[in-house]
Write an enzyme that holds these catalytic residues in place. Structure first.
Site, PDB file in Angstrom:
ATOM      1  N   THR A 191      -8.624   6.593  -2.073  1.00 54.43           N
ATOM      2  CA  THR A 191      -9.962   6.037  -2.275  1.00 54.43           C
ATOM      3  C   THR A 191     -11.009   7.128  -2.033  1.00 54.43           C
ATOM      4  O   THR A 191     -12.121   7.044  -2.564  1.00 54.43           O
ATOM      5  CB  THR A 191     -10.222   4.845  -1.333  1.00 54.43           C
ATOM      6  N   LYS A 226      -8.661  13.767   4.663  1.00 50.86           N
ATOM      7  CA  LYS A 226      -7.793  12.583   4.636  1.00 50.86           C
ATOM      8  C   LYS A 226      -6.815  12.754   5.785  1.00 50.86           C
ATOM      9  O   LYS A 226      -6.775  13.815   6.415  1.00 50.86           O
ATOM     10  CB  LYS A 226      -7.048  12.483   3.303  1.00 50.86           C
ATOM     11  N   ARG A 227      -6.011  11.715   6.074  1.00 51.33           N
ATOM     12  CA  ARG A 227      -4.963  11.888   7.068  1.00 51.33           C
ATOM     13  C   ARG A 227      -4.085  13.078   6.687  1.00 51.33           C
ATOM     14  O   ARG A 227      -3.895  13.384   5.510  1.00 51.33           O
ATOM     15  CB  ARG A 227      -4.119  10.612   7.167  1.00 51.33           C
ATOM     16  N   LYS A 240     -14.761   8.311  -3.926  1.00 53.41           N
ATOM     17  CA  LYS A 240     -16.029   8.591  -3.227  1.00 53.41           C
ATOM     18  C   LYS A 240     -16.603   9.932  -3.676  1.00 53.41           C
ATOM     19  O   LYS A 240     -17.806  10.049  -3.942  1.00 53.41           O
ATOM     20  CB  LYS A 240     -15.804   8.599  -1.703  1.00 53.41           C
ATOM     21  N   LYS A 264       0.541  14.466   1.107  1.00 57.01           N
ATOM     22  CA  LYS A 264      -0.825  14.715   0.632  1.00 57.01           C
ATOM     23  C   LYS A 264      -1.047  16.202   0.354  1.00 57.01           C
ATOM     24  O   LYS A 264      -2.032  16.590  -0.246  1.00 57.01           O
ATOM     25  CB  LYS A 264      -1.839  14.196   1.646  1.00 57.01           C
ATOM     26  N   HIS A 268       0.795  -1.233   0.000  1.00 55.80           N
ATOM     27  CA  HIS A 268       0.000   0.000   0.000  1.00 55.80           C
ATOM     28  C   HIS A 268       0.822   1.274   0.000  1.00 55.80           C
ATOM     29  O   HIS A 268       0.245   2.360   0.081  1.00 55.80           O
ATOM     30  CB  HIS A 268      -0.938   0.036   1.211  1.00 55.80           C
TER      31      HIS A 268
HETATM   32  C1  Z2T Z   1      -2.698   3.523   4.622  1.00 57.58           C
HETATM   33  O1  Z2T Z   1      -3.930   3.988   4.888  1.00 57.58           O
HETATM   34  C2  Z2T Z   1      -2.227   3.459   3.314  1.00 57.58           C
HETATM   35  C3  Z2T Z   1      -0.977   2.947   3.085  1.00 57.58           C
HETATM   36  C4  Z2T Z   1      -0.201   2.487   4.144  1.00 57.58           C
HETATM   37  O2  Z2T Z   1       1.013   1.971   3.882  1.00 57.58           O
HETATM   38  C5  Z2T Z   1      -0.652   2.557   5.441  1.00 57.58           C
HETATM   39  C6  Z2T Z   1      -1.903   3.072   5.662  1.00 57.58           C
HETATM   40 CL1  Z2T Z   1      -2.520   3.114   7.256  1.00 57.58          CL
HETATM   41  C7  Z2T Z   1       1.610   1.156   4.823  1.00 57.58           C
HETATM   42  C8  Z2T Z   1      -3.135   3.900   2.203  1.00 57.58           C
HETATM   43  C9  Z2T Z   1      -2.460   4.615   1.049  1.00 57.58           C
HETATM   44  O3  Z2T Z   1      -1.761   5.734   1.529  1.00 57.58           O
HETATM   45  C10 Z2T Z   1      -3.523   5.036   0.045  1.00 57.58           C
HETATM   46  O4  Z2T Z   1      -2.945   5.649  -1.078  1.00 57.58           O
HETATM   47  C11 Z2T Z   1      -4.340   3.832  -0.401  1.00 57.58           C
HETATM   48  O5  Z2T Z   1      -5.438   4.247  -1.170  1.00 57.58           O
HETATM   49  C12 Z2T Z   1      -4.859   3.071   0.794  1.00 57.58           C
HETATM   50  O6  Z2T Z   1      -3.800   2.743   1.690  1.00 57.58           O
HETATM   51  C13 Z2T Z   1      -5.543   1.770   0.397  1.00 57.58           C
HETATM   52  O7  Z2T Z   1      -4.780   1.044  -0.503  1.00 57.58           O
END
Ligand code: Z2T
Length: 820
Positions: free
Chosen positions: A669, A561-562, A673, A567, A370
């Site tokens: 994601t 988002k976070r 949405k 970002k 991810h």
């Molecule tokens: C996370 O939410 C994502 C990646 C991570 O890498 C960890 C966390 Cl908690 C370890 C996110 C990505 O940043 C995002 O781009 C992606 O859409 C999402 O995972 C689901 O694949």
């Protein structure tokens, strides 16, 4: 025992009615006999619990049927191992998926209870940080919907993601207590308990004549106890299980110690066990690094693997059929230690040979990556792993030896590549690389968007990819249209049904039928009216929670988002300041009234992210109170972003901000949405934005900025942010006003280091992309000023986003990876 009886011969409970009158009576029955409350004194929370119990019963019958069917058909089972499940509220989802929304609403209203009011009392199950955890939740719902026998495995954290409070604009973290009123959705399964060990030593048996065997003698042991939550798919097709593990002590109280007067010491073991599953680590893209985190990872991996192998042996004679009957998907590397645990269980407990066990293990596991952020890739110090999991460390070395010998002897791999594919990172303190372990132990490794997958092949996994060129594949993320359209946006759902009928409810790609309505002025007007009502709903939420008034006729521009530097909330804020300057300098121009919304949590230890939150709040205070702005610009940072808040904000957005530095957001994601709910996207060519562009067409999305290749090149060759800043008057002015304390008169240097980062290195290309972003925003203004054009584009976004349904994603996993 019941086991020996024929289920058909047993008395059966009466089928559950969907008649509102009967359900109302059932709600009263639950209230009285399960909760022990008289109708007269029942609190709203009691009504919520009673209603959930009634809904739950209607799901249980389907749950048992689903489980029985998987067994009878010898179906392949899919196991989704994830340290995070960011589910949010469950009741609306469940009621809507079993098709009883109106009936339950009527049942409740006959009792004087408003469904929406009690639904709002349900706590969010926030057992996740962000996208990764929310994806796991969407996947659980889609796996049930597309009829795949699947189990989610994770941890039942007592405290999910912290509650975010603002104190003078700074983030403060408070504990979250989602279980405070009990959890009527879960079933405690005392019989599904397993021992999980830590520490100790490894005994070697044999070695001369007979083959060597190893027995791990852990020094500490805890019990993993299962809690099951049913997950119902659309139209109740299938109900799967989310099984979350809770840690329990083996001896709840050390009586000898207690009797000797050591009352605290007597509870030590109990406290230690329970602390394992007490709290979710709140870092989203930096590995937690502490021993407790590794313990959590192993704890839930071991319990899940024991459970999976036990279930397999209940049905099949041995493990040779495991890869045909079981798929285990690793959600990032957090559960990667499962690969070693499977090897240990197969070899040490069940007596298989290493090579045979390895073939089975690799045939069973697959891994989803991810993120490419190097600082986010998990690795554990060798001494820590050796102390906590000595047998697993041996297995790591054995896997590594086999892999490196193969790479060297058969593939003639040169030294430098050997170093990069090794499970052991030898640069500095020796560490075990969990990404390499997950890769080597899996038959499939997937990225979460087309761009991300290509970058995986070129960067972090380049050398492993050259060794195993068939393993990396792409599975672009998706979102469940049930929660993210039907439930959060009933107005739009109703309008779409009027226009194109109900087909899209069962197949989101049927939304393309809406495309032609983009040219229908009457439809656009209704689409705009739905949007307006959703904006009023958000405006009311903001008024109620924050006492801020916003005008629903202004453009709602949203970034939620976070909080992370990559970002680029900072890019958005700098542009906000530039716009503020422009509005004051050129009051005679036709500025488009905008409300810029922000929401999101920062990892508690992420200094710059917390500073960005403070900056947003400082900027908001100054701009919102400046009469020279004449209401043309408002900035709102809504505290405590979570799934439920997203459900209000997403349908209310006109403009969706997806502006990460290209190459850094694996997928995103939220982007999907918003577009599905009729927002225009302003975004970079990053993550799934690239594929959204392909689906909606370049006239229906506003793309700006550097590409991933350009970012990589600028970083490699060095770029000169100072020169860039000097060339842009707007940018220099905005940056110097922030740096000099215009927004922080109480502490003028508060943001100077943050802004220095842009001048000195600009790693995230805030300066480099500023002009392109500001121009793109003015392009957005121009489109907004022509409502026909605006709504034609936003209708087309809704019409063309069906492909991003997580049903499609799950079907691709099932076809290409799981073969289920
Ligand atoms: C996370 O939410 C994502 C990646 C991570 O890498 C960890 C966390 Cl908690 C370890 C996110 C990505 O940043 C995002 O781009 C992606 O859409 C999402 O995972 C689901 O694949």
């Amino acid at each position: 025992m019941i086991n020996n009886l024929n289920a058909a011969d047993l008395p059966r409970p009466a089928p559950r009615s969907s008649n509102p009158e009967i359900m109302a009576a059932e709600i009263i029955e639950r209230l009285t006999y399960r909760i022990g409350k008289d109708v007269k004194v029942a609190k709203p929370h009691d009504w919520l619990t009673a209603t959930i119990l009634v809904v739950r019963d209607r799901i249980i019958d389907k749950w048992m049927a689903s489980t029985r069917k998987a067994y009878a058909d010898n179906s392949k089972r899919v196991y989704y191992l994830s340290l995070e499940f960011l589910i949010g509220r469950l009741m609306r989802d469940a009621i809507s998926n079993i098709g009883l929304m109106q009936e339950i609403r009527d049942a409740l209203s006959s009792l004087g209870v408003d469904l929406d009011v009690i639904a709002g009392l349900e706590p969010d199950a926030a057992l996740g940080n962000g996208g990764l955890g929310r994806l796991a939740a969407c996947f659980m719902e889609s796996m049930a919907t597309v009829d795949i026998p699947a189990y989610g495995y994770g941890i039942r954290y007592v405290h999910g993601l912290f509650r975010q409070q603002m104190a003078d604009g700074w983030q403060v973290e408070l504990p979250e207590t989602w279980l405070a009123h009990g959890n009527p959705w879960e079933f405690e399964r005392r019989e599904s308990s397993y021992e999980v060990g830590f520490g100790g030593s490894v005994e070697t048996i044999g070695g001369y004549e007979e083959p060597q065997r190893f027995v791990w003698k852990p020094a500490e042991r805890v019990i993993a106890m299962a809690y099951d939550t049913p997950v119902v798919g659309w139209r109740g097709t299938r109900v799967n299980t989310l099984r979350l593990w809770s840690a329990q002590p083996i001896d709840p109280i050390l009586l000898a110690a207690f009797n000797a007067g050591d009352h605290i010491g007597a509870l030590k073991e109990s406290n230690k066990a329970e602390s394992l599953t007490r709290v979710l680590y709140p870092a989203d893209a930096t590995p937690a690094g502490q021993e407790l985190r590794l313990r959590q990872e192993f704890f839930f991996s071991s319990a899940s693997l024991q459970d999976i192998l036990r279930r397999h042996l209940q049905q099949y004679p041995d493990f040779t059929s495991l890869p045909d009957k079981v798929s285990i998907q690793l959600n990032d590397t957090h559960p990667a230690i499962s690969i070693c645990e499977m090897m240990r269980l197969l070899c040490d407990v069940h007596g298989l040979e290493f090579d045979e066990a390895w073939t089975i293990t690799r045939g069973t596991f697959s891994y989803t990556n991810h993120t490419l952020l190097p600082e986010a890739l998990e690795s554990w110090p060798v001494p820590l792993l050796e102390r906590l999991l000595p047998r697993h460390m041996q297995i790591v070395y054995a896997i590594n030896a086999n892999t490196l010998v193969y790479a060297r002897k058969e593939k003639k791999m040169p030294d430098q590549q050997i170093r990069s594919i090794s499970l052991i990172d030898e640069n500095g303190e020796r560490r075990v690389r969990m990404g390499n372990l997950a890769f080597i132990g899996s038959h499939s490794i997937n990225g979460v968007s087309a761009l991300h997958t290509e970058l995986m092949k070129e960067t972090v996994f380049a050398d492993l990819h050259s060794l195993y060129p068939d393993r990396i594949n792409n599975k672009t993320n998706g979102i469940t249209p049930r929660r993210w359209l039907m439930q959060c946006n009933p107005g739009l759902t109703g309008l779409i049904r009027e226009a194109i009928g109900d087909d899209f409810l069962d197949d989101a790609e049927k939304l393309t039928a809406l495309d032609r309505f983009a040219d229908d002025a009457g439809f656009r007007a209704k689409f705009a009216e739905v949007k307006r009502l959703n904006k009023v709903r958000l405006a009311n939420t903001v008024a109620q929670r924050m006492g801020i008034r916003v005008d629903p006729s202004a453009m709602f521009d949203i970034q939620i988002k976070r909080i992370h530097e990559y970002k680029r909330q900072l890019l958005n804020l700098v542009e906000t300041v530039a716009l503020y300057d422009q509005i004051r300098s050129h009051p005679e121009l036709d500025w488009v009234p905008r409300v810029k919304f922000f929401a999101g949590k920062a990892a508690p230890s992420y200094h710059n992210a917390k500073l960005i939150i403070k900056l947003a709040n400082d900027i908001a205070r100054v701009i919102n109170n400046d009469p020279a702005v004449r209401g043309l610009l408002k900035v709102v940072f809504i505290p405590n972003y979570n799934v439920s808040l997203a459900e209000i904000m997403v349908p209310a957005a006109d403009l969706s901000e997806q502006i990460s530095t290209a190459g850094m957001e694996a997928s995103g994601t939220g982007n999907m949405k918003f577009a599905l709910n009729g927002a225009l996207t302003i975004g970079t060519l990053d993550g799934a934005n690239v594929e959204m562009l392909e689906h909606v067409g370049d006239e229906n999305i506003v793309i700006f900025g550097m590409t991933a290749d350009e970012v990589a090149k600028a970083r490699a060759e060095g770029h000169n942010p100072r020169a860039i800043i000097e060339q842009s008057a707007e940018l220099s002015q905005a940056l110097s006003s922030i740096a000099s304390g215009v927004f922080s008169p109480d502490d003028r240097s508060r943001f100077s280091a943050l802004i220095d980062g842009i001048y000195n290195s600009d790693w995230f290309m805030v300066a480099a992309d500023f002009d392109a972003y500001a121009n793109a925003q003015r392009e957005v203004d121009a489109i907004w000023s022509d409502p026909d054009s605006w709504y034609a584009k936003t209708v087309r976004n809704t019409a063309r986003m069906g492909w991003f349904s997580s049903d499609r994603t799950i079907r691709q996993y099932a076809a290409d990876i799981w073969r289920a």
